[in-house]
Design a protein around this motif. Structure first.
Motif, PDB file in Angstrom:
ATOM      1  N   LYS A  82      21.563 -88.855  15.061  1.00  0.00           N
ATOM      2  CA  LYS A  82      22.352 -87.693  15.476  1.00  0.00           C
ATOM      3  C   LYS A  82      21.685 -86.995  16.654  1.00  0.00           C
ATOM      4  O   LYS A  82      20.449 -86.983  16.739  1.00  0.00           O
ATOM      5  CB  LYS A  82      22.392 -86.630  14.368  1.00  0.00           C
ATOM      6  N   ILE A  83      22.502 -86.354  17.489  1.00  0.00           N
ATOM      7  CA  ILE A  83      21.986 -85.318  18.395  1.00  0.00           C
ATOM      8  C   ILE A  83      22.466 -83.998  17.820  1.00  0.00           C
ATOM      9  O   ILE A  83      23.644 -83.860  17.476  1.00  0.00           O
ATOM     10  CB  ILE A  83      22.504 -85.482  19.835  1.00  0.00           C
ATOM     11  N   ILE A  84      21.562 -83.047  17.688  1.00  0.00           N
ATOM     12  CA  ILE A  84      21.895 -81.756  17.090  1.00  0.00           C
ATOM     13  C   ILE A  84      21.683 -80.646  18.117  1.00  0.00           C
ATOM     14  O   ILE A  84      20.623 -80.564  18.744  1.00  0.00           O
ATOM     15  CB  ILE A  84      21.020 -81.495  15.839  1.00  0.00           C
ATOM     16  N   ASP A  85      22.703 -79.829  18.309  1.00  0.00           N
ATOM     17  CA  ASP A  85      22.603 -78.641  19.173  1.00  0.00           C
ATOM     18  C   ASP A  85      22.687 -77.405  18.291  1.00  0.00           C
ATOM     19  O   ASP A  85      23.767 -77.026  17.841  1.00  0.00           O
ATOM     20  CB  ASP A  85      23.738 -78.645  20.210  1.00  0.00           C
ATOM     21  N   ALA A  86      21.540 -76.776  18.076  1.00  0.00           N
ATOM     22  CA  ALA A  86      21.491 -75.574  17.240  1.00  0.00           C
ATOM     23  C   ALA A  86      21.503 -74.347  18.146  1.00  0.00           C
ATOM     24  O   ALA A  86      20.507 -74.031  18.777  1.00  0.00           O
ATOM     25  CB  ALA A  86      20.229 -75.587  16.388  1.00  0.00           C
ATOM     26  N   LYS A  87      22.655 -73.681  18.204  1.00  0.00           N
ATOM     27  CA  LYS A  87      22.720 -72.422  18.959  1.00  0.00           C
ATOM     28  C   LYS A  87      22.138 -71.306  18.087  1.00  0.00           C
ATOM     29  O   LYS A  87      21.463 -70.409  18.570  1.00  0.00           O
ATOM     30  CB  LYS A  87      24.178 -72.133  19.319  1.00  0.00           C
ATOM     31  N   ASP A  88      22.438 -71.387  16.792  1.00  0.00           N
ATOM     32  CA  ASP A  88      21.869 -70.443  15.832  1.00  0.00           C
ATOM     33  C   ASP A  88      20.984 -71.215  14.850  1.00  0.00           C
ATOM     34  O   ASP A  88      20.990 -72.441  14.839  1.00  0.00           O
ATOM     35  CB  ASP A  88      22.983 -69.738  15.054  1.00  0.00           C
ATOM     36  N   ASP A  89      20.274 -70.451  14.024  1.00  0.00           N
ATOM     37  CA  ASP A  89      19.376 -71.065  13.042  1.00  0.00           C
ATOM     38  C   ASP A  89      20.157 -71.863  11.998  1.00  0.00           C
ATOM     39  O   ASP A  89      21.176 -71.397  11.494  1.00  0.00           O
ATOM     40  CB  ASP A  89      18.604 -69.969  12.290  1.00  0.00           C
ATOM     41  N   ALA A 139       8.162 -71.515  -7.111  1.00  0.00           N
ATOM     42  CA  ALA A 139       9.341 -71.082  -7.876  1.00  0.00           C
ATOM     43  C   ALA A 139       9.505 -69.567  -7.804  1.00  0.00           C
ATOM     44  O   ALA A 139      10.613 -69.050  -7.629  1.00  0.00           O
ATOM     45  CB  ALA A 139       9.207 -71.545  -9.326  1.00  0.00           C
ATOM     46  N   ASP A 140       8.382 -68.845  -7.901  1.00  0.00           N
ATOM     47  CA  ASP A 140       8.437 -67.389  -7.839  1.00  0.00           C
ATOM     48  C   ASP A 140       8.931 -66.910  -6.467  1.00  0.00           C
ATOM     49  O   ASP A 140       9.767 -66.016  -6.367  1.00  0.00           O
ATOM     50  CB  ASP A 140       7.044 -66.815  -8.135  1.00  0.00           C
ATOM     51  N   MET A 141       8.414 -67.510  -5.421  1.00  0.00           N
ATOM     52  CA  MET A 141       8.809 -67.090  -4.069  1.00  0.00           C
ATOM     53  C   MET A 141      10.301 -67.333  -3.827  1.00  0.00           C
ATOM     54  O   MET A 141      10.974 -66.532  -3.191  1.00  0.00           O
ATOM     55  CB  MET A 141       7.967 -67.823  -3.024  1.00  0.00           C
ATOM     56  N   ILE A 142      10.820 -68.443  -4.344  1.00  0.00           N
ATOM     57  CA  ILE A 142      12.245 -68.743  -4.144  1.00  0.00           C
ATOM     58  C   ILE A 142      13.106 -67.821  -5.014  1.00  0.00           C
ATOM     59  O   ILE A 142      14.061 -67.207  -4.532  1.00  0.00           O
ATOM     60  CB  ILE A 142      12.529 -70.231  -4.443  1.00  0.00           C
ATOM     61  N   LYS A 143      12.750 -67.701  -6.294  1.00  0.00           N
ATOM     62  CA  LYS A 143      13.584 -66.892  -7.200  1.00  0.00           C
ATOM     63  C   LYS A 143      13.588 -65.421  -6.802  1.00  0.00           C
ATOM     64  O   LYS A 143      14.584 -64.733  -7.014  1.00  0.00           O
ATOM     65  CB  LYS A 143      13.080 -67.051  -8.638  1.00  0.00           C
ATOM     66  N   ASN A 144      12.471 -64.944  -6.241  1.00  0.00           N
ATOM     67  CA  ASN A 144      12.385 -63.528  -5.885  1.00  0.00           C
ATOM     68  C   ASN A 144      12.561 -63.268  -4.397  1.00  0.00           C
ATOM     69  O   ASN A 144      12.219 -62.198  -3.901  1.00  0.00           O
ATOM     70  CB  ASN A 144      11.062 -62.944  -6.392  1.00  0.00           C
ATOM     71  N   ALA A 145      13.088 -64.266  -3.687  1.00  0.00           N
ATOM     72  CA  ALA A 145      13.439 -64.095  -2.265  1.00  0.00           C
ATOM     73  C   ALA A 145      12.270 -63.575  -1.427  1.00  0.00           C
ATOM     74  O   ALA A 145      12.437 -62.719  -0.568  1.00  0.00           O
ATOM     75  CB  ALA A 145      14.656 -63.174  -2.129  1.00  0.00           C
ATOM     76  N   ASP A 195      20.858 -65.027   4.305  1.00  0.00           N
ATOM     77  CA  ASP A 195      21.875 -64.117   3.753  1.00  0.00           C
ATOM     78  C   ASP A 195      23.125 -64.021   4.622  1.00  0.00           C
ATOM     79  O   ASP A 195      23.813 -63.000   4.641  1.00  0.00           O
ATOM     80  CB  ASP A 195      21.276 -62.710   3.519  1.00  0.00           C
ATOM     81  N   ARG A 196      23.418 -65.120   5.346  1.00  0.00           N
ATOM     82  CA  ARG A 196      24.610 -65.117   6.197  1.00  0.00           C
ATOM     83  C   ARG A 196      25.871 -65.338   5.367  1.00  0.00           C
ATOM     84  O   ARG A 196      25.823 -65.923   4.292  1.00  0.00           O
ATOM     85  CB  ARG A 196      24.520 -66.254   7.233  1.00  0.00           C
ATOM     86  N   LEU A 197      27.007 -64.884   5.940  1.00  0.00           N
ATOM     87  CA  LEU A 197      28.283 -65.094   5.279  1.00  0.00           C
ATOM     88  C   LEU A 197      29.126 -66.048   6.112  1.00  0.00           C
ATOM     89  O   LEU A 197      29.100 -66.015   7.343  1.00  0.00           O
ATOM     90  CB  LEU A 197      29.040 -63.763   5.139  1.00  0.00           C
ATOM     91  N   LYS A 201      31.785 -65.113   2.569  1.00  0.00           N
ATOM     92  CA  LYS A 201      30.992 -65.468   1.389  1.00  0.00           C
ATOM     93  C   LYS A 201      29.697 -66.158   1.803  1.00  0.00           C
ATOM     94  O   LYS A 201      29.676 -66.882   2.795  1.00  0.00           O
ATOM     95  CB  LYS A 201      31.781 -66.436   0.492  1.00  0.00           C
ATOM     96  N   PRO A 202      28.639 -65.968   0.997  1.00  0.00           N
ATOM     97  CA  PRO A 202      27.428 -66.745   1.289  1.00  0.00           C
ATOM     98  C   PRO A 202      27.665 -68.222   0.979  1.00  0.00           C
ATOM     99  O   PRO A 202      28.439 -68.545   0.072  1.00  0.00           O
ATOM    100  CB  PRO A 202      26.375 -66.158   0.352  1.00  0.00           C
ATOM    101  N   ARG A 203      27.032 -69.131   1.755  1.00  0.00           N
ATOM    102  CA  ARG A 203      27.138 -70.557   1.434  1.00  0.00           C
ATOM    103  C   ARG A 203      26.293 -70.835   0.197  1.00  0.00           C
ATOM    104  O   ARG A 203      25.306 -70.144  -0.072  1.00  0.00           O
ATOM    105  CB  ARG A 203      26.657 -71.403   2.621  1.00  0.00           C
ATOM    106  N   GLN A 204      26.688 -71.885  -0.522  1.00  0.00           N
ATOM    107  CA  GLN A 204      26.010 -72.203  -1.783  1.00  0.00           C
ATOM    108  C   GLN A 204      24.529 -72.521  -1.562  1.00  0.00           C
ATOM    109  O   GLN A 204      24.175 -73.243  -0.630  1.00  0.00           O
ATOM    110  CB  GLN A 204      26.699 -73.409  -2.427  1.00  0.00           C
ATOM    111  N   LEU A 205      23.678 -71.978  -2.416  1.00  0.00           N
ATOM    112  CA  LEU A 205      22.257 -72.348  -2.412  1.00  0.00           C
ATOM    113  C   LEU A 205      21.996 -73.293  -3.583  1.00  0.00           C
ATOM    114  O   LEU A 205      22.752 -73.318  -4.552  1.00  0.00           O
ATOM    115  CB  LEU A 205      21.381 -71.098  -2.541  1.00  0.00           C
ATOM    116  N   HIS A 206      20.932 -74.088  -3.465  1.00  0.00           N
ATOM    117  CA  HIS A 206      20.609 -75.069  -4.518  1.00  0.00           C
ATOM    118  C   HIS A 206      19.209 -74.761  -5.047  1.00  0.00           C
ATOM    119  O   HIS A 206      18.249 -75.464  -4.744  1.00  0.00           O
ATOM    120  CB  HIS A 206      20.660 -76.482  -3.950  1.00  0.00           C
TER     121      HIS A 206
END
Ligand code: ZN
Length: 309
Positions: A82-89, A139-145, A195-197, A201-206
């Motif tokens: 792939k070639i990827i052009d990321a204008k945003d994060d 796990a703590d860092m992810i669960k507690n943002a 925390d983008r919408l 809506k926020p996109r699904q996190l896993h």
């Protein structure tokens, strides 16, 4: 025997931009994030442009003309370029390995990938790895943002190369254009999306899958490029791993290779020239099939080549 030229497939993404036009592409809009350049994936199966197989998809060639790939085993074409052009994060993500994906994702492959930085704006960074000291802290860092503490960001510049193994947290940040070579898989676990919408809506996190697969502590994968000068072509060999080998070729004149791999993928990323007399330019992608024998690249161009062993 023909060299197999492919038509790319374009993907609109919320974070995409318009820089893929610089490769000569007629992109579908100003938020085109990805060019699937060499792909047999069902979500973007490239169509052959020329020769005996014109109009067929790469997956059809894999299924019905495996001799073009040296009768390599496997139920799918192994790589995706792939070639990827990321204008945003892009969202901060991680991929599983083959064994986790097989069990948890209906027999899909995991994903190992690598990035060659084609271009980036000044002071651009990327996310590679994290700062958690062990899996409990992870796990703590992810669960507690605790994102600021968690995420490891490093500066990047044009020409850098990164290997992203399964379990390695990663993200491309806005202002970066890369060539990505990866296993043919689309399994991505989104850890954090700033925390983008999207459509309100926020996109699904896993969260669970991410904690399952992210390796802690993080240890950087150090790759040591090996440069060889063939006269007419400088080759920078970036990596050989279980899934692919990736090299940069800087052609300045003429060079002849004898094709000894199952197949070779080529992407022209700068300049123009010829392959066996056929004019080629920036934005073209092609496959040299098995048993092709000798072929000659000439002109002034930079290419990324990949193959499997
Ligand atoms: Zn990825």
């Amino acid at each position: 025997m023909d060299i197999i030229f492919l038509n790319p497939v374009f993907k609109q993404m919320i974070w995409g931009g318009s820089k893929l036009r610089d490769f000569g592409y007629d992109i579908p809009g100003d938020n085109t994030g990805e060019c699937w350049a060499i792909s047999a994936h069902p979500n973007g199966d490239c169509i052959v442009k020329n020769g005996e197989y014109a109009g067929k998809s790469l997956s059809e060639l894999w299924d019905s003309h495996r001799e073009l790939f040296g009768n390599l085993e496997g139920d799918r074409f192994p790589l995706l370029i792939k070639i990827i052009d990321a204008k945003d994060d892009l969202s901060i993500q991680v991929h599983p390995d083959d064994s986790y994906a097989r069990v948890n994702e209906n027999g899909s492959l995991g994903k190992t990938e690598c990035w060659y930085i084609l271009d980036c704006e000044e002071n651009t960074t990327i996310v590679i790895g994290h700062n958690a000291k062990d899996s409990d802290e992870l796990a703590d860092m992810i669960k507690n943002a605790r994102w600021k503490e968690f995420i490891r960001e490093i500066p990047v510049k044009k020409g850098d190369f990164f290997q992203i193994n399964p379990g390695c947290l990663h993200a491309i940040k806005g202002g970066t254009v890369i060539l990505e070579t990866q296993q043919n898989s689309d399994i991505t676990y989104r850890v954090y999306d700033y925390d983008r919408l999207q459509d309100g809506k926020p996109r699904q996190l896993h969260v669970k899958q991410s904690i399952d697969v992210i390796k802690a502590p993080f240890t950087p994968e150090m790759t040591e490029p090996v440069v060889s000068d063939l006269g007419g072509c400088k080759i920078t060999h970036f990596i050989s791993c279980d899934y692919y080998s990736v090299e940069k070729l800087e052609v300045n004149g003429e060079v002849t290779f004898d094709m000894e791999d199952y197949f070779q993928n080529y992407s022209i990323l700068e300049g123009e020239g010829k392959v066996n007399g056929t004019p080629v330019k920036k934005g073209d992608h092609f496959i040299i099939p098995y048993g092709f024998g000798e072929y000659t690249l000439s002109g002034n161009m930079m290419l990324i080549r990949s193959y499997v062993e």
